[in-house]
Design an enzyme around this catalytic site. Sequence first.
Site, PDB file in Angstrom:
ATOM      1  N   SER A  41      47.182  45.061 102.783  1.00 13.85           N
ATOM      2  CA  SER A  41      47.850  44.007 102.012  1.00 13.85           C
ATOM      3  C   SER A  41      48.181  42.755 102.807  1.00 13.85           C
ATOM      4  CB  SER A  41      49.138  44.551 101.374  1.00 13.85           C
ATOM      5  OG  SER A  41      48.832  45.327 100.245  1.00 13.85           O
ATOM      6  N   LYS A  78      46.905  39.561 101.423  1.00 13.50           N
ATOM      7  CA  LYS A  78      47.631  38.742 100.444  1.00 13.50           C
ATOM      8  C   LYS A  78      48.143  37.432 101.031  1.00 13.50           C
ATOM      9  CE  LYS A  78      49.220  42.506  97.415  1.00 13.50           C
ATOM     10  NZ  LYS A  78      48.689  43.712  98.068  1.00 13.50           N
ATOM     11  N   SER A 100      54.738  43.434  97.797  1.00  6.48           N
ATOM     12  CA  SER A 100      53.293  43.611  97.931  1.00  6.48           C
ATOM     13  C   SER A 100      52.641  44.137  96.667  1.00  6.48           C
ATOM     14  CB  SER A 100      52.988  44.553  99.105  1.00  6.48           C
ATOM     15  OG  SER A 100      51.650  44.415  99.513  1.00  6.48           O
TER      16      SER A 100
END
Length: 444
Positions: free
Chosen positions: A64, A67, A128
């Site tokens: 993640s 991101k 997240s």
Amino acid sequence: MKQKIQAALIVVMAFMISFTTFFVQPEHTYAQVDLGAKSAILVDAETGKILFEKEADMTLPPASMTKMMTEYLVLEAIEEGKISWDTTTQISDYPYSISANPSFSGIGLTQNKDYTVRELYEAMAIISDNATTIALAELIAGSEGEFVKMMNEKAEEMGLPDYQFVNSTGLENADLGQNVPEGTSPDGINQMSARTTALLAYHLVKDYPEALEISSQKEIKFEGHQDQNLNWMLPEMPGHLAAFGFQGMEGLKTGYTDMAGYCFTGTAERDGQRLISVVMKTDSKEDRFQQTRTLMEYGFTQFETKELYPEGFQLEDEETAAVDKGKEDEVEVSTATALKTVMKKGEDDQYSIEYKWAEDKLNKSGELTAPIKKGDKVGTAQLVYNGEESYGNIFDNKTGTQSVDLVADETVEKNNWFMLMLGAVGDFFSNIFTSAVDTVKGWF
């Protein structure tokens, strides 16, 4: 007797080797930090100077931490006026299916309902959430496939050295079923090195510092739920998480998949100095934060930002530069601003400075050409590191060069046409004389 002598010789030799190693072997910065992460890096967020690295160019799944690129593109779209924090969108079938799957950090989105960009962004950055990330990608680009193109284009524009973006979230494409972004492989995996991840974080923090205002929020309230930030290192976290708190920590992004392991990109600021750290493929949630703490404490305790050369500094024996076609034959030069650097404490004497003259300001003989105005840039004063450590820079994967402008301290006007003509005539006859002397020398 012979065996005793041999044994004694072995002891003496071992002592000599250890003695030599202790006093001769150069000290290495990287050996001073013991990390279990497979890959890691620590950089100064102002200069990009690398303070520590371990296998920092190894390409790994960032999970993640991907991101951060999505965050950057959302903030860029807001800056460009394409969307605003109050822009609303609804949830399509794809992000809704991700949201309904508890394996994908789904916050529980509802269809046929308007969500603001701020709501979706906060869920993405703080806990997240994958579904809200996809919803933002679709809002900005129309589809996640088109958004992935934007991600890779922006990565190239930023000069990221090692990367591959196949989706907006950091999930593995194999887990997306029929929703694999168009133009990517069904088994595609996002890839970044620790160096790349640090550089991405640098751009995010530098270009959009408001990202830290959101990533530093300790909790989020969304759809009737209250969730804590996945970054346990934020100061004053509630309950048992308070033990992980680190003074000055403001972000930035956690990550986890089975393949990636536990990852974390952290950034903290103390006394005006900001550091960015990345740890990849650690063993647990706790481990990624403990290793980040080790890196951050090393950076803040062992390094400092220090002014080595003040504004107006003049290099000895180079206080002036020769001037051609001017009313004066030379001009004083000095540094326009102070030259500061992030340096290991106690290494002041390992730095020097050298001038690099601006080629467009010089004639064929290497002289500055009049007219010159006070304050004109005539070159740069570059900082040179003479120590044994090899501090690189995330910008170019090489040793970074810091510099400040070198400027003229006074005005030198151009000579009038008569004086220039006399000078040209003098040069003409001087050249004739020199040629004649060389010719005569050649006869003998």
